[in-house]
Design an enzyme around this catalytic site. Structure first.
Site, PDB file in Angstrom:
ATOM      1  N   TRP A 127      -0.587   3.106   2.673  1.00  0.00           N
ATOM      2  CA  TRP A 127      -1.276   4.249   2.057  1.00  0.00           C
ATOM      3  C   TRP A 127      -1.165   4.084   0.530  1.00  0.00           C
ATOM      4  O   TRP A 127      -0.053   3.928   0.018  1.00  0.00           O
ATOM      5  CB  TRP A 127      -0.593   5.532   2.523  1.00  0.00           C
ATOM      6  CG  TRP A 127      -1.220   6.794   2.039  1.00  0.00           C
ATOM      7  CD1 TRP A 127      -2.549   7.111   2.026  1.00  0.00           C
ATOM      8  CD2 TRP A 127      -0.529   7.947   1.517  1.00  0.00           C
ATOM      9  NE1 TRP A 127      -2.732   8.384   1.538  1.00  0.00           N
ATOM     10  CE2 TRP A 127      -1.512   8.908   1.212  1.00  0.00           C
ATOM     11  CE3 TRP A 127       0.814   8.243   1.286  1.00  0.00           C
ATOM     12  CZ2 TRP A 127      -1.183  10.164   0.679  1.00  0.00           C
ATOM     13  CZ3 TRP A 127       1.129   9.481   0.767  1.00  0.00           C
ATOM     14  CH2 TRP A 127       0.145  10.427   0.468  1.00  0.00           C
ATOM     15  N   ASP A 208       7.527   7.056   7.622  1.00  0.00           N
ATOM     16  CA  ASP A 208       6.542   8.070   7.249  1.00  0.00           C
ATOM     17  C   ASP A 208       5.728   8.352   8.501  1.00  0.00           C
ATOM     18  O   ASP A 208       5.047   7.467   9.021  1.00  0.00           O
ATOM     19  CB  ASP A 208       5.644   7.519   6.123  1.00  0.00           C
ATOM     20  CG  ASP A 208       4.665   8.567   5.612  1.00  0.00           C
ATOM     21  OD1 ASP A 208       4.621   9.678   6.175  1.00  0.00           O
ATOM     22  OD2 ASP A 208       3.937   8.276   4.635  1.00  0.00           O
ATOM     23  N   ALA A 210       2.922  10.803   9.725  1.00  0.00           N
ATOM     24  CA  ALA A 210       1.972  11.821   9.259  1.00  0.00           C
ATOM     25  C   ALA A 210       0.900  12.141  10.299  1.00  0.00           C
ATOM     26  O   ALA A 210       0.091  13.032  10.089  1.00  0.00           O
ATOM     27  CB  ALA A 210       1.308  11.348   7.965  1.00  0.00           C
ATOM     28  N   LYS A 243      -1.919  17.144   9.446  1.00  0.00           N
ATOM     29  CA  LYS A 243      -2.954  16.706  10.377  1.00  0.00           C
ATOM     30  C   LYS A 243      -2.766  17.298  11.759  1.00  0.00           C
ATOM     31  O   LYS A 243      -3.714  17.823  12.336  1.00  0.00           O
ATOM     32  CB  LYS A 243      -2.973  15.178  10.465  1.00  0.00           C
ATOM     33  CG  LYS A 243      -3.645  14.516   9.284  1.00  0.00           C
ATOM     34  CD  LYS A 243      -2.722  14.279   8.138  1.00  0.00           C
ATOM     35  CE  LYS A 243      -3.436  13.621   6.969  1.00  0.00           C
ATOM     36  NZ  LYS A 243      -2.557  13.410   5.837  1.00  0.00           N
TER      37      LYS A 243
HETATM   38  C1  LMR Z   1      -5.578   9.895   3.503  1.00  0.00           C
HETATM   39  O1  LMR Z   1      -4.929   8.847   3.571  1.00  0.00           O
HETATM   40  O2  LMR Z   1      -6.811   9.919   3.382  1.00  0.00           O
HETATM   41  C2  LMR Z   1      -4.850  11.202   3.607  1.00  0.00           C
HETATM   42  O3  LMR Z   1      -3.492  11.004   3.763  1.00  0.00           O
HETATM   43  C3  LMR Z   1      -5.186  12.117   2.505  1.00  0.00           C
HETATM   44  C4  LMR Z   1      -4.617  11.682   1.191  1.00  0.00           C
HETATM   45  O4  LMR Z   1      -3.994  12.527   0.555  1.00  0.00           O
HETATM   46  O5  LMR Z   1      -4.789  10.541   0.790  1.00  0.00           O
END
Ligand code: LMR
Length: 394
Positions: A127, A208, A210, A243
């Site tokens: 991410w 993590d 999520a 989520k």
């Molecule tokens: C994403 O990866 O799109 C989500 O976790 C939202 C974000 O805050 O990036």
């Protein structure tokens, strides 16, 4: 003073939201930011959350502060959800945070306070905000190979080979389930290899999680996190409720630290509360309270689980449809990985140029690394996307 500041690079995912909004084309398709959308493109408030909100409105008597680490009832409920009802509560320190991102940020700061030299090993890719926060905190960061672009699956041998270079005390950041951005996940037997390596090398896992409930189900998605927490002397877990409870804007998350001895738990709990105080003082309570109510009430919980399950199976159906349509159009199995991926995302595995072409020529928006939000699709848009992928020669 202000002239000394530099403008900051736009977050790639959030910049796409604005770009999509500004596009006047009626048939545009948004596969960008990780927000669940139903077949009509709406992000609904879940039924159980709405019901809890109504109860809360009737019952809540004060908006006074709760506690620096948040409501202990929220921590109990979330520890149960993530680590399982049987997990010994005394072995976990926990503090509510503003969203999963808040938990990630606090986790990094905790690591920094404990060991300035610890390198944080992140998957390549991960991410983007993981990298951004690590950079902001000037923390030493390394990447381990994760995604095999040829197969669309995890490159386990590359991952293990890279993690062998980690030094005792280093941190391994892992996605508990539904890897973001690739959608490719380790199997349980793969996790065993990763755990053995972390044990041998004296590494500390930071998980993590999520998207619990978006992959193979609430319990299955937590399995890796639970095995890690049971197997390792210390585990850091950042969990998000954005989520799976659909309460994005309420900023609801939790940071947990699992350790084998009481002294470590006491000192971790103390530091989690301290970090909250330094960064924002008391964590937001509204979303956390809704989560606690939903998880603690048999009927609300059953309804929430049922709705979450239909969200999950709906995304799985979209995956199979997209993969089948691409198989039909391409006459090959090369997009079969889309059906094997889990969670909200899949990395298509194409170049930023092709991603730009999909956007410019077809009004299809995905993140530059070719991450698609599967929930942005529906039965009508799947053939459009598949045809565009083939038209762009991907
Ligand atoms: C994403 O990866 O799109 C989500 O976790 C939202 C974000 O805050 O990036």
């Amino acid at each position: 003073m202000l002239e000394a500041l530099n403008t900051q690079p736009a977050d790639k995912i959030l910049a796409l939201v604005a770009q999509f909004k500004a596009d006047p084309r009626a048939n545009k398709i948004d596969l960008g930011v990780g927000v669940y959308k139903d077949s009509e493109g709406k992000t609904p408030i879940m039924r159980a959350v709405k019901a809890a909100e109504q109860q809360l409105w009737e019952q809540e008597q004060t908006k006074s502060y709760v506690a620096l680490a948040g409501d202990p009832g929220f921590a109990d409920a979330m520890i149960g959800l993530v680590l399982g009802a049987e997990f010994p509560r005394a072995g976990v320190a926990a503090a509510a945070t503003p969203g999963g991102t808040g938990a990630v940020r606090q986790a990094f700061e905790l690591i920094q306070m404990a060991n300035q030299d610890a390198k944080v090993w992140v998957s390549d890719p991960t991410w983007p905000n993981h990298l951004s926060i690590l950079k902001h905190l000037a923390m030493p960061t390394r990447q381990y190979r994760y995604f095999d672009a040829q197969t669309g699956a995890v490159n386990l041998s590359g991952m293990l080979e890279d993690l062998k270079k980690a030094k005792p005390g280093d941190i391994v950041l892992l996605h508990g389930c539904c890897h973001n951005p690739t959608g490719a996940n380790l199997r349980l037997t793969d996790w065993e290899h990763v755990i053995s390596l972390m044990q041998e090398r004296g590494l500390t896992p930071m998980v993590d999680i999520a998207y619990q409930g978006f992959g193979d189900g609430l319990e299955a998605d937590a399995t890796a996190t639970r095995v890690i927490a049971k197997s390792m002397p210390e585990t850091i877990i950042a969990a998000s409720c954005s989520k799976n409870f659909g309460i994005y804007r309420e900023r609801t998350g939790i940071l947990m630290v699992v350790a084998g001895n009481d002294k470590s738990i006491r000192v971790a709990q103390d530091n989690l509360a301290y970090l909250n105080r330094q960064n924002f003082s008391f964590p937001p309570d509204h979303g956390a309270r809704l989560v606690t109510m939903v998880l603690g009430d048999k009927a609300l919980r059953a309804d929430w689980e049922a709705e979450l399950e239909s969200v999950r199976t709906g995304m799985l159906a979209l995956r199979s449809q997209l993969s089948a349509e691409l198989q039909r159009l391409s006459g090959s199995d090369r997009f079969g990985f889309l059906a094997d991926h889990r969670g909200m995302f899949s990395r298509l595995g194409t170049t930023p140029e092709k991603v730009a072409q999909l956007r410019e020529d077809h009004g299809i928006y995905m993140v530059g690394d070719s991450r698609m939000n599967i929930a942005g699709l529906n039965a009508q848009t799947i053939p459009t996307l598949a045809a565009a992928i083939i038209a762009c020669d991907i």
